[in-house]
Design an enzyme around this catalytic site. Structure first.
Site, PDB file in Angstrom:
ATOM      1  N   GLU A  72       0.847  -1.280  -0.053  1.00  0.00           N
ATOM      2  CA  GLU A  72      -0.064   0.165   0.013  1.00  0.00           C
ATOM      3  C   GLU A  72       0.839   1.244   0.007  1.00  0.00           C
ATOM      4  O   GLU A  72       1.753   1.191   0.866  1.00  0.00           O
ATOM      5  CB  GLU A  72      -0.941  -0.121   1.346  1.00  0.00           C
ATOM      6  CG  GLU A  72      -1.853   1.247   1.338  1.00  0.00           C
ATOM      7  CD  GLU A  72      -2.688   1.104   2.539  1.00  0.00           C
ATOM      8  OE1 GLU A  72      -3.855   1.784   2.641  1.00  0.00           O
ATOM      9  OE2 GLU A  72      -2.190   0.656   3.428  1.00  0.00           O
ATOM     10  N   LYS A 122     -10.722   0.209  -1.260  1.00  0.00           N
ATOM     11  CA  LYS A 122     -10.414   0.119   0.480  1.00  0.00           C
ATOM     12  C   LYS A 122     -11.786   0.739   0.852  1.00  0.00           C
ATOM     13  O   LYS A 122     -12.080   1.760   0.780  1.00  0.00           O
ATOM     14  CB  LYS A 122      -9.086   1.006   0.774  1.00  0.00           C
ATOM     15  CG  LYS A 122      -8.799   0.719   2.319  1.00  0.00           C
ATOM     16  CD  LYS A 122      -7.511   1.381   2.641  1.00  0.00           C
ATOM     17  CE  LYS A 122      -7.301   1.163   4.039  1.00  0.00           C
ATOM     18  NZ  LYS A 122      -5.905   1.951   4.489  1.00  0.00           N
ATOM     19  N   CYS A 141      -4.910  -3.315   4.293  1.00  0.00           N
ATOM     20  CA  CYS A 141      -4.231  -2.677   5.407  1.00  0.00           C
ATOM     21  C   CYS A 141      -5.445  -2.892   6.402  1.00  0.00           C
ATOM     22  O   CYS A 141      -5.754  -4.006   7.036  1.00  0.00           O
ATOM     23  CB  CYS A 141      -3.916  -1.452   5.222  1.00  0.00           C
ATOM     24  SG  CYS A 141      -2.722  -0.878   6.646  1.00  0.00           S
TER      25      CYS A 141
END
Length: 501
Positions: free
Chosen positions: A80, A179, A212
C-alpha cells in the site's frame, strides 16, 4: 496467423498454466518497499512531477518483479502507498490518480494504453506483468467523477479511492479493489458506498484482495474467506507496528492461522513511522517473513504455498475457541488483579508471582485461563495474565476480546501493557485459553526481538494455545486475539464527506 514473436509469450504462459494446474503448490512473492516519498505540500504538483516520483518508485518495484519472475514466482504483491507514499491532502494527491476501469472491460494497458485516457502508471504495471509473465499486485489511486445529482458527491466533483489493482501474466487488468475501511489520516480518499468482495481465479487457486486496516473488519476480510471461500488473500499494507498485539508479522501470521487461509502481506518500509514487517503466511504458520526496524532497505520474499490449502492434509481443523475454558472451574491461582492500559484499552491484569502456576483473570464476559512453568523466575522481569473485553479505537470503534500472557517493560506494575520488544525469560510450558464469545480468534506467540515462533506452539481443538516443547527463545507475549464483529458499532464515516478535509 500470428507472428512467431507473438506466439512465444502465449506458449510460455500456456506451459506455465499447465504446470500450475498440475501442481498442488505455487511460488508466491511479496516485496517490502522503502518508498521514495514526495515533499509534503498542500497544493498539487504538476502531473509531470507526480509521474517522475512514481516512476522512481516503479523502477524499484520493477526490479523486484523481474527478480521474483526470474526465481519462478507466479505472483508478486507490492505494498500500500508503494508508488507515491502518503504525505497528501485531498487536493495534493490528485495529480497521482488515474481513472481505473472495472476489469470487465477486458483491458491490457500495456498494448492499449490510451483506451481510458492517460494512464501511464497502469500501463507500466501492466507491462511489468506481461513482460515477465507474472501476476503483479499494486496499490494506486482511482478517481471517479460525480455530479450534483449524487447527494454524497464531494464539492470538488469527484470520488478518490485508495485502490488495489491486479494484472495477470498477459498484462490484463483482472481485479480492482477500493479500500473500504480507511485508517485515520486518510482524508485524501473517499469511502466506497458499499463494501466490495473482490475475487479472481488463477491456474493456481482462487484469490481475494483487500488493504491494510480492512483486515480487522468483517467486510471485506471475513466475507472473502468464509463466504467467498478464497484460497489466498492478497494484502498490500502500510502497517505501523504497535506492540504488544499488533506488530505486522505477529498479527498477520495469527490472522492467517485463525482464518485458515494463505495471506500474502506486503508492507511499506519506513522506520520513522514504524512501518516494517511482511510475509507469506499460511494456516500452519509463516512460510517466510521479514521484520527490520534498523535499516532503510527493501526486501523480496518468496515461498512455495499450497494452491488449495483446504485440501491439504496438514490443513488445521476448526477450533471451538471457548470449549476448554467454559468447561472448567476457576483455577485456584492468586486472585489479586489490577488495571493497566494497553494504549487506551484498560485491561485486567494478574501478576505471575511464581515460577509456575494456574491463573484466572476475568473482564466482562471473558475469563482467561493460564497454566505455565517458567524456566527460571527472574527478579528483573515481570509477566502478567491479562484480559480485555470491550471496544477499541477512537474514530472507528470495534470490539475485541483478548487473553494475553504478557511481559511488562519494567518491574513496576504500572508499566504493564506498554510496548516491549526484548525479554530474557523462557517458558518450559504454557497453556492459554478463554471463554470467547466468537469463533474468530487469532493465536499469536512473539519472541524477544519481534521474532515469530513457527512450529513451537499449537492450538488444540478445544481452544487452548499451548507450547509444544517449551519456548526456544525468551517470550514477549502469547495472545489469543478475538474479534466480536457482531458487537461493532455502525461505522461513522461510511458516507463520503461533502466538504473536502
Amino acid at each position: 496467423m500470428l507472428p512467431s514473436q507473438s506466439l512465444l509469450p502465449a506458449v510460455v504462459f500456456a506451459l506455465a498454466a499447465l504446470q500450475a494446474l498440475a501442481s498442488d503448490t505455487f511460488l508466491a512473492a511479496v516485496y517490502e518497499h522503502a518508498v521514495i516519498l514526495p515533499r509534503p505540500s498542500a497544493q498539487p504538483v504538476p502531473a509531470s512531477d507526480a509521474l517522475a516520483l512514481m516512476d522512481r518508485n516503479m523502477d524499484v518495484l520493477e526490479g523486484a518483479v523481474k527478480e521474483a519472475a526470474r526465481q519462478g514466482a507466479h505472483i508478486i504483491v507490492t505494498p500500500e502507498d508503494g508508488i507515491y507514499g502518503w504525505r497528501f491532502t485531498r487536493e495534493s494527491i490528485y495529480p497521482y490518480l488515474e481513472d481505473i476501469p472495472d476489469p470487465v472491460v477486458n483491458w491490457i494497458p500495456c498494448t492499449d494504453p490510451s483506451r481510458f485516457g492517460r494512464a501511464p502508471v497502469q500501463e507500466r504495471l501492466s507491462c511489468m506483468a506481461r513482460n515477465n509473465s507474472i501476476y503483479v499486485v499494486a496499490n494506486i489511486g482511482d478517481k471517479k467523477p460525480c455530479d450534483s445529482g449524487d447527494p454524497s458527491c464531494p464539492e470538488d466533483g469527484r470520488y478518490q479511492y485508495n485502490t488495489d489493482v491486479v494484472f495477470d501474466t498477459h498484462g490484463k487488468l483482472v481485479a480492482r479493489y477500493h479500500k473500504y475501511n480507511l485508517f485515520e489520516g486518510e482524508g485524501q480518499f473517499n469511502y466506497p458506498k458499499e463494501p466490495e468482495a473482490v475475487t479472481f481465479e488463477t491456474p493456481f487457486g482462487k484469490f481475494g484482495i483487500f488493504t491494510c486496516f480492512d483486515i480487522l473488519f468483517y467486510e471485506p476480510a471475513v466475507v472473502l474467506v468464509s463466504e467467498m471461500q478464497v484460497d489466498t488473500v492478497l494484502f498490500p499494507t502500510a502497517w505501523m507496528n504497535v506492540l504488544p498485539f499488533l506488530t505486522a508479522v505477529q498479527f498477520h501470521s495469527a490472522w492467517a492461522m485463525g482464518m485458515r487461509v494463505n495471506l500474502l502481506s506486503a508492507n511499506t518500509h519506513n522506520t520513522s513511522t514504524a512501518m516494517t514487517g511482511s510475509g507469506l503466511f499460511t494456516p500452519e504458520g509463516p512460510a517466510a517473513y521479514h521484520y527490520d526496524s534498523a535499516t532503510e532497505e527493501g526486501r523480496l520474499l518468496l515461498a512455495e504455498l499450497s494452491t488449495h490449502p483446504r485440501l491439504s492434509p496438514t490443513y488445521p481443523p476448526a477450533i471451538n475457541w471457548s470449549s476448554y475454558a467454559t468447561s472448567i472451574k476457576k483455577f485456584p491461582g492468586e486472585n489479586d488483579t489490577f488495571s493497566g492500559a494497553v494504549r487506551r484499552d484498560i485491561f485486567t491484569f494478574g501478576e505471575l508471582r511464581h515460577k509456575d502456576g494456574n491463573y484466572t483473570v476475568c473482564q466482562g464476559d471473558l475469563c482467561c485461563h493460564l497454566v505455565y512453568q517458567m524456566s527460571d523466575k527472574r527478579k528483573d522481569e515481570v509477566y502478567v495474565l491479562g484480559a480485555f473485553d470491550g471496544l477499541h479505537g477512537s474514530l472507528i470503534k470495534y470490539h475485541w476480546q483478548i487473553c494475553t500472557l504478557l511481559k511488562c517493560p519494567g518491574t513496576n506494575l504500572s508499566t504493564c501493557g506498554q510496548p516491549v520488544e526484548t525479554a530474557q525469560t523462557k517458558f518450559e510450558m504454557f497453556s492459554l485459553s478463554g471463554t470467547f464469545g466468537t469463533s474468530y480468534v487469532f493465536p499469536e506467540v512473539l519472541y524477544s526481538g519481534v521474532q515469530l515462533a513457527p512450529g513451537e506452539f499449537e492450538v488444540l481443538r478445544d481452544g487452548r494455545l499451548k507450547s509444544k516443547h517449551g519456548t526456544s527463545k525468551p517470550l514477549v507475549t502469547a495472545t489469543l486475539f478475538g474479534r466480536l464483529y457482531e458487537k461493532d458499532p455502525p461505522h461513522p464515516l461510511r458516507i463520503s464527506p461533502k466538504v473536502s478535509p
